[in-house]
Design a protein around this motif. Structure first.
Motif, PDB file in Angstrom:
ATOM      1  N   THR A  70       0.652  -1.075  -0.054  1.00  0.00           N
ATOM      2  CA  THR A  70       0.057  -0.024   0.018  1.00  0.00           C
ATOM      3  C   THR A  70       0.928   1.378   0.022  1.00  0.00           C
ATOM      4  O   THR A  70       0.254   2.300  -0.744  1.00  0.00           O
ATOM      5  N   TYR A  71       1.907   1.342   0.640  1.00  0.00           N
ATOM      6  CA  TYR A  71       2.982   2.273   0.644  1.00  0.00           C
ATOM      7  C   TYR A  71       3.494   2.696  -0.868  1.00  0.00           C
ATOM      8  O   TYR A  71       3.468   3.923  -1.116  1.00  0.00           O
ATOM      9  N   LEU A  72       3.844   1.619  -1.360  1.00  0.00           N
ATOM     10  CA  LEU A  72       4.326   1.913  -3.025  1.00  0.00           C
ATOM     11  C   LEU A  72       3.082   2.252  -3.785  1.00  0.00           C
ATOM     12  O   LEU A  72       3.454   3.172  -4.716  1.00  0.00           O
ATOM     13  N   ASP A  73       1.963   1.700  -3.497  1.00  0.00           N
ATOM     14  CA  ASP A  73       0.771   2.031  -4.460  1.00  0.00           C
ATOM     15  C   ASP A  73       0.592   3.665  -4.175  1.00  0.00           C
ATOM     16  O   ASP A  73       0.431   4.224  -5.239  1.00  0.00           O
ATOM     17  N   CYS A  74       0.570   4.036  -2.969  1.00  0.00           N
ATOM     18  CA  CYS A  74       0.375   5.409  -2.995  1.00  0.00           C
ATOM     19  C   CYS A  74       1.444   6.358  -3.443  1.00  0.00           C
ATOM     20  O   CYS A  74       1.186   7.278  -4.310  1.00  0.00           O
ATOM     21  N   TRP A  75       2.758   5.826  -3.337  1.00  0.00           N
ATOM     22  CA  TRP A  75       3.985   6.492  -3.795  1.00  0.00           C
ATOM     23  C   TRP A  75       3.828   6.716  -5.475  1.00  0.00           C
ATOM     24  O   TRP A  75       4.057   7.701  -5.800  1.00  0.00           O
ATOM     25  N   ASN A  76       3.599   5.538  -5.980  1.00  0.00           N
ATOM     26  CA  ASN A  76       3.457   5.591  -7.631  1.00  0.00           C
ATOM     27  C   ASN A  76       2.234   6.187  -8.052  1.00  0.00           C
ATOM     28  O   ASN A  76       2.218   6.973  -9.013  1.00  0.00           O
ATOM     29  N   ARG A  77       1.192   6.342  -7.360  1.00  0.00           N
ATOM     30  CA  ARG A  77      -0.083   7.150  -7.760  1.00  0.00           C
ATOM     31  C   ARG A  77       0.294   8.671  -7.472  1.00  0.00           C
ATOM     32  O   ARG A  77       0.115   9.212  -8.479  1.00  0.00           O
ATOM     33  N   SER A  78       0.868   9.044  -6.754  1.00  0.00           N
ATOM     34  CA  SER A  78       1.442  10.447  -6.351  1.00  0.00           C
ATOM     35  C   SER A  78       2.392  10.861  -7.692  1.00  0.00           C
ATOM     36  O   SER A  78       2.294  11.963  -8.140  1.00  0.00           O
ATOM     37  N   ARG A  79       3.372  10.075  -7.783  1.00  0.00           N
ATOM     38  CA  ARG A  79       4.316  10.192  -9.023  1.00  0.00           C
ATOM     39  C   ARG A  79       3.677  10.263 -10.366  1.00  0.00           C
ATOM     40  O   ARG A  79       3.848  11.293 -11.008  1.00  0.00           O
ATOM     41  N   LYS A  80       2.893   9.496 -10.722  1.00  0.00           N
ATOM     42  CA  LYS A  80       2.156   9.427 -11.847  1.00  0.00           C
ATOM     43  C   LYS A  80       1.219  10.733 -11.886  1.00  0.00           C
ATOM     44  O   LYS A  80       1.047  11.362 -12.946  1.00  0.00           O
ATOM     45  N   SER A  81       0.602  11.167 -10.776  1.00  0.00           N
ATOM     46  CA  SER A  81      -0.118  12.435 -10.667  1.00  0.00           C
ATOM     47  C   SER A  81       0.753  13.517 -11.142  1.00  0.00           C
ATOM     48  O   SER A  81       0.183  14.492 -11.595  1.00  0.00           O
ATOM     49  N   GLU A  82       1.887  13.713 -10.619  1.00  0.00           N
ATOM     50  CA  GLU A  82       2.849  14.528 -10.846  1.00  0.00           C
ATOM     51  C   GLU A  82       3.161  14.801 -12.270  1.00  0.00           C
ATOM     52  O   GLU A  82       3.111  16.020 -13.061  1.00  0.00           O
ATOM     53  N   GLU A  83       3.567  13.597 -12.921  1.00  0.00           N
ATOM     54  CA  GLU A  83       3.709  13.687 -14.574  1.00  0.00           C
ATOM     55  C   GLU A  83       2.407  13.990 -15.075  1.00  0.00           C
ATOM     56  O   GLU A  83       2.562  14.991 -16.175  1.00  0.00           O
ATOM     57  N   HIS A  84       1.226  13.833 -14.796  1.00  0.00           N
ATOM     58  CA  HIS A  84      -0.007  14.086 -15.293  1.00  0.00           C
ATOM     59  C   HIS A  84      -0.302  15.506 -15.367  1.00  0.00           C
ATOM     60  O   HIS A  84      -0.545  16.283 -16.137  1.00  0.00           O
ATOM     61  N   GLN A  85       0.069  16.194 -13.910  1.00  0.00           N
ATOM     62  CA  GLN A  85      -0.139  17.530 -13.808  1.00  0.00           C
ATOM     63  C   GLN A  85       0.796  18.221 -14.460  1.00  0.00           C
ATOM     64  O   GLN A  85       0.400  19.625 -14.846  1.00  0.00           O
ATOM     65  N   ASN A  86       1.972  17.866 -14.482  1.00  0.00           N
ATOM     66  CA  ASN A  86       2.963  18.553 -15.580  1.00  0.00           C
ATOM     67  C   ASN A  86       2.461  18.781 -16.735  1.00  0.00           C
ATOM     68  O   ASN A  86       2.571  19.904 -17.691  1.00  0.00           O
ATOM     69  N   MET A  87       1.916  17.786 -17.492  1.00  0.00           N
ATOM     70  CA  MET A  87       1.459  17.824 -18.740  1.00  0.00           C
ATOM     71  C   MET A  87       0.045  18.756 -18.685  1.00  0.00           C
ATOM     72  O   MET A  87      -0.017  19.456 -19.884  1.00  0.00           O
ATOM     73  N   MET A  88      -0.344  18.484 -17.612  1.00  0.00           N
ATOM     74  CA  MET A  88      -1.620  19.606 -17.790  1.00  0.00           C
ATOM     75  C   MET A  88      -1.361  21.049 -17.508  1.00  0.00           C
ATOM     76  O   MET A  88      -2.032  21.866 -18.161  1.00  0.00           O
ATOM     77  N   LYS A  89      -0.622  21.261 -16.943  1.00  0.00           N
ATOM     78  CA  LYS A  89       0.211  22.756 -16.696  1.00  0.00           C
ATOM     79  C   LYS A  89       0.633  23.237 -18.093  1.00  0.00           C
ATOM     80  O   LYS A  89       0.348  24.560 -18.196  1.00  0.00           O
ATOM     81  N   GLU A  90       1.245  22.390 -18.767  1.00  0.00           N
ATOM     82  CA  GLU A  90       1.769  22.815 -19.960  1.00  0.00           C
ATOM     83  C   GLU A  90       0.730  23.114 -21.082  1.00  0.00           C
ATOM     84  O   GLU A  90       0.726  23.997 -21.819  1.00  0.00           O
ATOM     85  N   GLY A  91      -0.671  22.532 -20.675  1.00  0.00           N
ATOM     86  CA  GLY A  91      -1.707  22.736 -21.473  1.00  0.00           C
ATOM     87  C   GLY A  91      -2.557  23.662 -21.125  1.00  0.00           C
ATOM     88  O   GLY A  91      -3.794  24.106 -21.578  1.00  0.00           O
ATOM     89  N   HIS A  92      -2.264  24.205 -19.772  1.00  0.00           N
ATOM     90  CA  HIS A  92      -3.171  25.127 -19.150  1.00  0.00           C
ATOM     91  C   HIS A  92      -4.643  24.654 -18.909  1.00  0.00           C
ATOM     92  O   HIS A  92      -5.429  25.317 -19.183  1.00  0.00           O
ATOM     93  N   PHE A  93      -4.462  23.380 -18.384  1.00  0.00           N
ATOM     94  CA  PHE A  93      -5.814  22.933 -18.140  1.00  0.00           C
ATOM     95  C   PHE A  93      -6.104  23.050 -16.895  1.00  0.00           C
ATOM     96  O   PHE A  93      -5.431  23.420 -15.830  1.00  0.00           O
TER      97      PHE A  93
END
Length: 448
Positions: free
Chosen positions: A367-390
């Motif tokens: 469960t620790y790794l699952d949360c850690w990976n979800r948060s990291r993937k969210s970072e990647e996604h949000q960086n992409m969203m920020k570039e598109g100004h979503f």
């Protein structure tokens, strides 16, 4: 000597008492035949010796000056300067000796500079693997239950994957007995140092009971942490870092995010003020124990006045209440940051929130790794969203053009709230929620 011979042809090796003769030679005075005979007797020998010495003296001055310049240059750039072998065969004049002495000093300084440049860090078990951000410097520690297999596995996983507290500049794990946790930094030959927990001898503790008058329904573990603080302070392990961070073994932790929270408080004269964070807003600001953050000045104050804190009536407290009241006793300045930790018990937040420095509680390695990976993937996604100004607009004044009439406070951008993390999450935030983006061609916000 024939008459009319120019005085410039008369040379001799002059001693220290021959100043008058020297003046006569070079001022153009005439000499008698006897005088000329006296000088002519040694003319050939002395002429050669005089020129050799004159040339040697001149050469010595030039070479000495060159060596002096080279010595200073070597000291500045830290390069190794080898003395030419010809120096050892040169004239032992006073000027040359001085030049050699200066050069040898410069060479010695250059060698020391090179040795310093080549100094390599020696791996030790407390060295972490910081990434992304390297300041402020964090000292992180966890107190692990030696009888809890899940906690041991989680701590080993953090070290193996170099995440959690192992991503701080320095880290320590304490437990009731010495436990092997994994491999640390490696030497040049590939072998790695072993990482072991530090022994924190303490008696087993009972769970708190609110109905029985305890102030916590968690473990009454204050004595364990008093011992832990004393061990860390006496070891000097906290020195050389800017912040001390206590992290529960089941708290998913991102040190680089914590650095963003404390960076503004890590420079200037404010660093002399003892500070710590209250991270839970439940019936008033409190210090929640999943993540505890103190600056170096607070730790220095604790090291000097720990006895005052031990005198507090901590018998029915949890360790977080103890250290909170201890900081208050020491006069430390409390900073409120209710976005520091995501926990469903206080200040709830999901692992997709990329501003939170920690999430609690994730008690197993999986469960620790699952949360850690979800948060990291969210970072990647949000960086992409920020570039598109979503962004997500949950309420607008004009339903026909929601993206350009979003009400203040109703706009949620990636990384700034659950609704703004994705299109699906946005649509889950209400019937009127709209997922928008910036159109660079029209310079307006449009539905995405």
């Amino acid at each position: 000597m024939p008459a009319g011979t120019p005085k410039a042809a008369h040379f001799a090796v002059l001693g220290p008492d021959d100043n008058a003769n020297a003046s006569a030679l070079f001022m153009g005075e005439d000499f008698t035949d006897t005088e000329l005979g006296f000088w002519a007797g040694e003319t050939q020998t002395n002429l050669r010796l005089f020129w050799l010495r004159a040339r040697s003296w001149k050469r010595t001055r030039i070479l000495g000056a060159c060596l002096l310049i080279a010595g200073f240059a070597a000291a500045i750039i830290g390069s190794k300067v080898a003395l030419p072998s010809a120096i050892h065969r040169a004239d032992k004049s006073e000027q040359m000796a001085g030049s050699i002495e200066v050069l040898e000093g410069a060479t010695s300084n250059a060698s020391r500079a090179n040795a310093k440049d080549k100094t390599k860090l020696i791996p030790d078990p407390g060295m972490g693997w910081p990434t992304t951000m390297f300041w402020p410097r964090l000292f992180c520690f966890s107190v692990m239950n030696k009888d809890n297999a899940q906690e041991i596995a989680t701590m080993k996983m953090q070290i193996q994957k170099q995440i959690g507290i192992a991503a701080c500049e320095r880290f320590v794990v304490l437990s009731g007995e010495r436990i092997y946790l994994g491999k640390g930094h490696r030497w040049d030959n590939g072998t790695a140092v072993d990482v072991w927990s530090w022994v924190n001898p303490a008696r087993p503790v009972a769970m708190g009971n609110l109905q029985a008058g305890d102030d916590t329904n968690s473990f009454k573990n204050t004595e364990i942490f008093i011992n832990a603080w004393r061990i860390l302070i006496s070891s000097k392990a906290l020195e050389g870092t800017d912040w001390a961070v206590k992290v529960d073994p089941d708290a998913v932790f991102f040190p680089e995010r914590l650095r963003k929270h404390v960076k503004k408080l890590s420079w200037g004269t404010q660093t002399k003020t003892p500070m710590y964070f209250k991270n839970c807003n439940f019936h008033g600001a409190k210090l929640y124990g999943a993540l505890e953050v103190f600056n170096a000045a607070a730790m220095q104050e604790l090291s000097k006045r720990m006895s005052e804190c031990v005198q507090l009536p901590w018998g029915r407290w949890g360790e977080d209440e103890f250290i909170d009241k201890c900081m208050e006793r020491l006069g430390a300045e409390a900073k409120n940051d209710f976005a520091l930790v995501g926990d469903h018990r206080c200040m709830s937040a999901e692992c997709e929130d990329t501003w939170r420095a920690s999430f609690h509680d994730y008690k197993s390695e999986r469960t620790y790794l699952d949360c850690w990976n979800r948060s990291r993937k969210s970072e990647e996604h949000q960086n992409m969203m920020k570039e598109g100004h979503f962004f997500c607009c949950t309420f607008s004044s004009n339903p026909r053009d929601p993206c350009n009439s979003c009400n203040p406070g109703a706009r949620s951008s990636p990384g700034k709230g659950w609704c703004g993390s994705s299109k699906n999450q946005c649509h889950g935030c209400g019937a009127s929620a709209s997922w928008c983006k910036r159109d660079n061609h029209s310079k307006r916000n449009v539905l995405a």
